[in-house]
Design a protein around this motif. Structure first.
Motif, PDB file in Angstrom:
ATOM      1  N   GLU A  96       0.830  -1.210   0.000  1.00 18.39           N
ATOM      2  CA  GLU A  96       0.000   0.000   0.000  1.00 18.39           C
ATOM      3  C   GLU A  96       0.862   1.257   0.000  1.00 18.39           C
ATOM      4  OE1 GLU A  96      -2.342  -0.648   3.463  1.00 18.39           O
ATOM      5  OE2 GLU A  96      -3.900  -1.799   2.409  1.00 18.39           O
ATOM      6  N   LEU A  97       1.953   1.240   0.773  1.00 15.29           N
ATOM      7  CA  LEU A  97       2.844   2.388   0.811  1.00 15.29           C
ATOM      8  C   LEU A  97       3.530   2.603  -0.536  1.00 15.29           C
ATOM      9  CD1 LEU A  97       4.523   2.008   4.319  1.00 15.29           C
ATOM     10  CD2 LEU A  97       3.046   3.881   3.577  1.00 15.29           C
ATOM     11  N   VAL A 150      20.373   7.501   1.988  1.00 13.79           N
ATOM     12  CA  VAL A 150      20.069   8.435   3.075  1.00 13.79           C
ATOM     13  C   VAL A 150      18.565   8.665   3.141  1.00 13.79           C
ATOM     14  CG1 VAL A 150      22.292   9.637   2.973  1.00 13.79           C
ATOM     15  CG2 VAL A 150      20.397  10.453   1.565  1.00 13.79           C
ATOM     16  N   SER A 151      18.103   9.071   4.305  1.00 15.59           N
ATOM     17  CA  SER A 151      16.699   9.439   4.474  1.00 15.59           C
ATOM     18  C   SER A 151      16.609  10.708   5.298  1.00 15.59           C
ATOM     19  CB  SER A 151      15.910   8.310   5.141  1.00 15.59           C
ATOM     20  OG  SER A 151      16.472   7.974   6.394  1.00 15.59           O
ATOM     21  N   ARG A 196       7.915   8.818  10.108  1.00 13.85           N
ATOM     22  CA  ARG A 196       6.558   8.715   9.566  1.00 13.85           C
ATOM     23  C   ARG A 196       6.370   7.456   8.736  1.00 13.85           C
ATOM     24  NH1 ARG A 196       5.647  13.822   6.087  1.00 13.85           N
ATOM     25  NH2 ARG A 196       3.777  12.625   5.599  1.00 13.85           N
ATOM     26  N   VAL A 197       7.459   6.920   8.214  1.00  9.02           N
ATOM     27  CA  VAL A 197       7.379   5.754   7.338  1.00  9.02           C
ATOM     28  C   VAL A 197       8.438   4.742   7.771  1.00  9.02           C
ATOM     29  CG1 VAL A 197       7.201   4.982   4.942  1.00  9.02           C
ATOM     30  CG2 VAL A 197       6.861   7.406   5.488  1.00  9.02           C
ATOM     31  N   ALA A 212      13.122   2.324   4.625  1.00  4.09           N
ATOM     32  CA  ALA A 212      14.386   1.687   4.247  1.00  4.09           C
ATOM     33  C   ALA A 212      14.159   0.604   3.183  1.00  4.09           C
ATOM     34  CB  ALA A 212      15.068   1.092   5.475  1.00  4.09           C
ATOM     35  N   TYR A 213      13.124  -0.216   3.370  1.00  6.82           N
ATOM     36  CA  TYR A 213      12.827  -1.255   2.392  1.00  6.82           C
ATOM     37  C   TYR A 213      12.413  -0.646   1.053  1.00  6.82           C
ATOM     38  CZ  TYR A 213      12.816  -4.862   6.038  1.00  6.82           C
ATOM     39  OH  TYR A 213      13.179  -5.724   7.041  1.00  6.82           O
ATOM     40  N   LEU A 214      11.581   0.399   1.109  1.00  6.72           N
ATOM     41  CA  LEU A 214      11.084   1.007  -0.114  1.00  6.72           C
ATOM     42  C   LEU A 214      12.188   1.715  -0.883  1.00  6.72           C
ATOM     43  CD1 LEU A 214       7.753   2.414   1.362  1.00  6.72           C
ATOM     44  CD2 LEU A 214       8.015   0.439  -0.151  1.00  6.72           C
TER      45      LEU A 214
END
Length: 243
Positions: free
Chosen positions: A19-20, A124-125, A132-133, A137-139
């Motif tokens: 869904e994400l 990096v994020s 919030r998500v 990392a997986y996405l």
């Protein structure tokens, strides 16, 4: 936890990730403005985790950002730049990749043997949005698996700090080298790898959201240069059970 309960929880998590994925957009950074935004995101992320010292320009970039065999992506969640990953593809015709600077004793024999290697770096994020998500990392790392499939890679790499290895092991990567110093970073990194041709079926069975379509792969990597002798594209079956 019972087996039934574990299966339920894994199914629930897998559904949320799928869904994400509908809220995620992968954008290739093709303009100077796009790249600067990502370079500044790198700086904020690295500075937050103590991986670099402050600098006067507030950006992090290196020579691999301008290589023809590198693709820089921004990952946008609900329209906002939330993470980034650079994909570099090394081949017998082009050995240039970030991990070669640190692990040449591993990469040179592989490339001499004719292997194609996907080398994802600068993962990096946004430190203000990551919470919030949790699945971000997986996405983000999904791009590396998309690249492995698109380029028919023999090996996928990950150059990571010791404390991050557990995450990569969950996606079937194996540590093959103790930590070494990495140019520009204060903390050493180790090398991990995945034998993609022999492991991708297990990866996609456990994590179906890591799959991609030929259309998506072409859209993301359509600037792909000629990496090696032409390879026949073999589609990965898309009927693996959901995790």
């Amino acid at each position: 936890m019972s087996a039934a309960r574990q299966e339920y929880e894994e199914g629930r998590v897998a559904l949320r990730r799928r869904e994400l994925l509908d809220k995620i957009e992968y954008r290739l950074a093709e303009t100077a403005a796009d790249r600067e935004a990502i370079y500044r995101l790198r700086y904020r992320a690295y500075l937050k985790e103590g991986a670099i010292d402050p600098n006067s320009v507030g950006i992090v970039t290196d020579r691999y950002d301008d290589q023809a065999n590198s693709w820089i992506f921004g990952i946008f969640f609900e329209g906002e730049l939330t993470s980034s990953l650079r994909i570099t593809v090394a081949s017998p015709k082009n050995h240039l990749c970030p991990s070669m600077d640190v692990f040449p004793d591993f990469l040179q024999p592989w490339l001499a043997d004719g292997k194609v290697i996907v080398d994802p770096t600068r993962f990096v994020s946004d430190p203000d949005r990551t919470h919030r998500v949790p699945e971000l990392a997986y996405l983000t790392l999904r791009l590396a698996y998309v690249a492995c499939e698109h380029f028919r890679a023999d090996l996928g790499l990950a150059s990571v700090r010791a404390e991050h290895q557990a995450f990569y092991r969950r996606v079937f990567m194996t540590s093959i080298c103790p930590p070494r110093d990495y140019p520009g970073l204060k903390k050493p990194i180790s090398l991990m790898e995945i034998d993609f041709p022999n492991t991708h079926h297990k990866v996609f069975a456990r994590y179906p959201f890591l799959r991609s379509t030929p259309f998506e792969r072409h859209r993301l990597f359509e600037r792909a240069p000629a990496l090696s002798a032409p390879r026949r594209l073999v589609e990965v079956p898309r009927t693996a059970p959901s995790a």
